[in-house]
Write an enzyme that holds these catalytic residues in place. Structure first.
Site, short mmCIF file in Angstrom:
data_model
loop_
_atom_site.label_atom_id
_atom_site.label_comp_id
_atom_site.label_asym_id
_atom_site.label_seq_id
_atom_site.Cartn_x
_atom_site.Cartn_y
_atom_site.Cartn_z
N SER A 124 0.85 -1.20 0.00
CA SER A 124 0.00 0.00 0.00
C SER A 124 0.88 1.24 0.00
O SER A 124 1.93 1.27 0.66
CB SER A 124 -0.89 0.02 1.24
OG SER A 124 -1.53 1.27 1.39
N TYR A 137 -3.68 -1.33 9.53
CA TYR A 137 -3.50 -1.61 8.11
C TYR A 137 -2.10 -1.20 7.64
O TYR A 137 -1.39 -1.96 6.97
CB TYR A 137 -4.57 -0.88 7.31
CG TYR A 137 -4.49 -1.06 5.81
CD1 TYR A 137 -5.03 -2.20 5.22
CD2 TYR A 137 -3.92 -0.09 4.99
CE1 TYR A 137 -4.98 -2.37 3.83
CE2 TYR A 137 -3.87 -0.25 3.62
CZ TYR A 137 -4.40 -1.38 3.05
OH TYR A 137 -4.35 -1.56 1.68
#
Length: 234
Positions: A124, A137
């Protein structure tokens, strides 16, 4: 013909990658918690090693040894850090990080036997700069980047490359759900105006990067974090 497994391949970025690899001539099996209707789509929760092993065994029996793996399965989370329960923290880590551990271990015997392999982990762009309300996350995806670098050093002598692609602002169902929940700090259009190339990313953009890293031409590239983000992170 090489056989690839794409986790999270039923929708979003994973689906785009699976479609691209099929068009490039690979046999492709997808592994997803909610599998598609494709012939070689298998159900598994990537956080469960037994389910991963079962899915990979079935894919191997149908398509042959697996020498390409793309880890695109993931779950996000949006909550102020002090309000994240430990079970919520664990679930995000288990899917996004432990899932990579399980799938890589499951395919390694095939790659080692072949003396050739390609692993691409989808991380990410939030790992570049952090993201408020997504600490679990970002922590998991940052660990994926670190794991990628370590595996590249360890597996390179065996003919296996390991790279990561951290997507930027990609138009997926997950992104649109975040927009509807007002978690983006503006609309998708607002973010397009903050992106140097002035458009939202598409799953095909991530798929193109994966296709290159999987190719024979990329055999001298390993341990790299290839950002695909329209210039939002450099």
């Amino acid at each position: 013909m090489k056989t690839a497994v794409v986790t999270g391949g039923a929708s979003g970025i994973g689906l785009g990658i699976a479609q691209r690899l099929r068009s490039d001539g690979l046999h492709v099996a997808t592994v997803d918690l909610n599998p598609s209707d494709d012939e070689f789509a298998y159900r598994a929760d990537v956080s469960d090693p037994e389910e991963v092993t079962a899915a990979l065994t079935a894919a191997r029996a149908a398509l042959g040894p697996v020498t390409v793996l793309v880890n695109a399965a993931g779950v996000d989370g949006f909550k102020r850090f002090q309000n994240i329960s430990f079970p919520e923290w664990q679930r995000v880590i288990e899917v996004n990080l432990h899932g990579v551990f399980h799938t890589v271990q499951a395919v390694l015997p095939d790659m080692l036997a072949a003396g050739w392999g390609r692993i691409v982990n989808i991380s990410s762009s939030s790992t570049h700069s952090g993201q408020p309300f997504m600490s679990h996350y970002v922590a998991a995806k940052s660990a994926v980047n670190g794991l990628t670098k370590s595996l590249a050093l360890e597996l390179g002598p065996s003919g296996i490359t390991v790279n990561a692609v951290p997507p930027g602002f990609i138009d997926t169902p997950m992104l649109r759900r975040s927009e509807e929940a007002r978690r983006l700090g503006g609309t998708v259009e607002d973010h397009i105006q903050r992106t140097p190339v002035r458009r939202v990313g598409r799953p095909e953009d991530i798929a193109a990067a994966c296709a290159f890293l999987i190719s024979e031409e990329a055999g001298y590239i390993t341990g790299q974090i290839l950002g695909v983000n329209g210039g939002r992170n450099t």
